[in-house]
Design a protein around this motif. Structure first.
Motif, short mmCIF file in Angstrom:
data_model
loop_
_atom_site.label_atom_id
_atom_site.label_comp_id
_atom_site.label_asym_id
_atom_site.label_seq_id
_atom_site.Cartn_x
_atom_site.Cartn_y
_atom_site.Cartn_z
N GLU B 122 0.89 -1.13 -0.08
CA GLU B 122 -0.06 -0.09 0.20
C GLU B 122 0.67 1.16 -0.13
N SER B 127 -1.01 -1.94 -4.18
CA SER B 127 -1.91 -3.04 -3.78
C SER B 127 -2.79 -3.34 -5.12
N HIS B 128 -3.00 -2.56 -6.13
CA HIS B 128 -3.79 -3.29 -7.23
C HIS B 128 -2.83 -4.30 -8.08
#
Lengths: 290, 263
Positions: B122, B127-128
């Motif tokens: 993060e 995160s993606h």
């Protein structure tokens, strides 16, 4: 695609009606197995839209030829009879498939484990590599099929002999591939593992092994065919069960209906095995496709 | 006592692989929490020096001390980020970070390890992309993962060998600010190799300029933090420092100068 679809369905209907309508001029077994195979092919086509019409038409040609009495009844029996064997001989066939696959699994498993376990250190340690690789390069090109009869004669049991032959077919490619890739591993990958203080076993099994896995899988794909070749070859020589044994037994009695059925079974098993292996390969080395 | 100390260290490659420059009798001291940039032209031995600090190169003479203790070889008190992205291609971004966390031995519980990995994913804006393999990530993304892994390993010392050298200017600027912020927050001791003067001025507390095989000059950078490329230009000390660095540098790096001015 639409054209192909109607062609296949047409051929399928034609084949079915030929089987039902044209009275066979010689003694036939129940056409049930053959008809269900045709239906299966048609079904598979309808589901996948793949081009199965070739297979279907091949069967049709065979069917028509034998129906018109153009073929020799013993050498090329009608398809109904051949596929009926799958029903009458199913116990022997299943037994054969199981015993062949057992031997194959034992030999391949053993070869993979030892091939990886020996290939890793030989590739990784330069001095070992210099000593062992020339010997391996000399021994590995000998096709296992060459010494199959000798091994079958020498080994105490047929089981041991065929496992040994399969072992030889799978071991050398695995070992060489492993040693080569472990020796030529990207130095940057090693460095980044070193700065993370990866221990020697960790280096071998968590870094080098996954790095080499695609090569192992690729070589297995080829060597498993050779292994099957050797196994069935060995079974022709001295087995008491198995795929090769099935064919051998009935060709001794000149029962070519069962021989052809056995050959078709072998083809199906090999195809299934190889497609399973390919699927496994896709799952294990998913990272390589990206 | 210094965090990191080199005492009269020499390292020369065996003549067969003399592609890289060695280093000759270098001594330097880096106090804890300092961001130190190693500036110099290509082939002056910057990477060799960093590899000695990382423990990948064993010096032929001299000693390397960390917290006053002599060290030989790599260790978990140092995390390294290379110019090449150095991720394991068979592990996803998240798994790569978890690998580092496991190696560092700080957390035994698997869920805790995952949570720490998520935390750094993060922080580095990944995160993606957590479950993608390095092969499908861009260079900038891969380098983010490498930085996240290095930070997650919780080493006091961060060694970086031209980590942004292969990135486009925009990604580079983003990652410079990210790194500057994270290191500031965690009080890391950093040795950062670069050949960009602007990068050094943006990041460093101290700039060490290398000439072939030697440390030539050490220059403290007293610009206020947090630094940003735009606010730096407004700082009255900035032009003076930059001019100083340029003149110190002029003889060695005529090539790099033109490249640097255009950035």
């Amino acid at each position: 695609m639409k054209y192909g679809y109607s062609l296949v369905t047409g051929l399928y209907l034609l084949a079915i009606s030929v089987v039902w309508l044209v009275p066979a001029s010689r003694s036939l077994d129940s056409p049930l197995a053959y008809l269900s195979l045709l239906s299966l092919i048609e079904l598979a086509f309808l589901i996948s839209y793949a081009r199965h019409h070739q297979k279907s038409s091949l069967l049709l040609i065979w069917d028509i030829l034998s129906r018109l009495n153009l073929t020799h009844p013993v050498l090329l029996p009608p398809p109904e009879n051949v596929f009926h064997v799958f029903i009458t001989q199913r116990r022997l066939m299943i037994q054969g498939v199981i015993s062949s696959l057992k031997l194959l699994a034992a030999g391949t498993g053993l070869a993979l484990i030892t091939g990886v376990a020996l290939g890793l250190p030989v590739g990784w340690i330069p001095r070992l590599r210099q000593v062992v690789l020339p010997i391996a390069n000399c021994l590995s090109p000998i096709p296992p099929l060459v010494y199959t009869p000798y091994v079958v004669a020498v080994m105490p049991s047929f089981k041991a002999a065929s496992i040994f032959v399969i072992f030889c077919a799978v071991f050398w490619p695995t070992f060489q591939n492993m040693a080569y890739r472990a020796g030529n591993i990207d130095r940057r990958i090693i460095q980044s593992a070193q700065v993370m203080a990866v221990s020697t076993p960790g280096m071998l099994f968590k870094v080098i092994l996954p790095y080499c896995l695609p090569g192992i899988m690729a070589s297995l794909n080829g060597s498993i065919r050779v292994a099957l070749l050797c196994l069935t070859g060995a079974e022709l020589l001295g087995a008491s069960s198995g795929l090769g044994y099935f064919v051998k037994k009935y060709s001794d009695y000149a029962d070519y209906t069962k021989v052809i059925a056995g050959i078709i079974l072998m083809g199906a098993v090999v195809t299934l095995l190889i497609s399973l292996l390919r699927r496994l390969q896709q799952v294990l080395v998913r990272w390589q496709d990206n | 006592m210094y965090k990191l100390e080199m005492q009269d260290i020499s390292y020369h490659y065996p003549s067969s692989q003399s592609r890289s420059a060695g280093i000759d009798h270098i001594s330097l001291q880096i106090p804890a929490g300092e961001f130190c940039c190693l500036l110099g032209p290509s082939g002056c031995g910057k990477s060799t020096l960093l590899n000695v600090l990382a423990g990948l190169n064993h010096p032929q003479s001299g000693r390397l001390l960390i917290d006053g203790l002599v060290v030989n070889g790599p260790g978990l008190n140092r995390a390294v980020v290379f110019q090449h992205y150095s991720l394991f291609p068979w592990l996803t971004a998240r798994q790569n970070i978890v690998f580092g966390i496991r190696q560092s031995g700080q957390l035994k519980d698997r869920r805790e390890q995952q949570r720490l990995a998520s935390h750094y994913l993060e922080k580095t804006g990944l995160s993606h992309a957590a479950d993608q393999y390095p092969g499908s990530l861009s260079g900038g993304m891969q380098q983010r993962v490498a930085i996240a892994r290095a930070l997650a390993m919780n080493a006091d010392i961060l060694l970086m060998d031209e980590p942004f050298g292969a990135l486009d200017p925009r990604t580079r600027a983003e990652l410079q600010l990210l790194l500057s912020r994270l290191c500031q927050a965690q009080q890391k001791t950093v040795v950062f190799v670069t050949h960009h003067i602007n990068e050094a001025l943006l990041l460093a507390d101290r700039v060490m300029i290398m000439s072939p095989q030697q440390l030539a000059t050490i220059l403290p950078v007293t610009l206020a933090r947090p630094r940003h490329p735009e606010t730096l230009l407004a700082d009255p000390a900035y032009p003076t420092l930059r001019r100083q660095l340029l003149s110190l540098f002029y003889h060695q790096v005529a090539d790099e100068l033109s490249e640097d001015a255009s950035l």
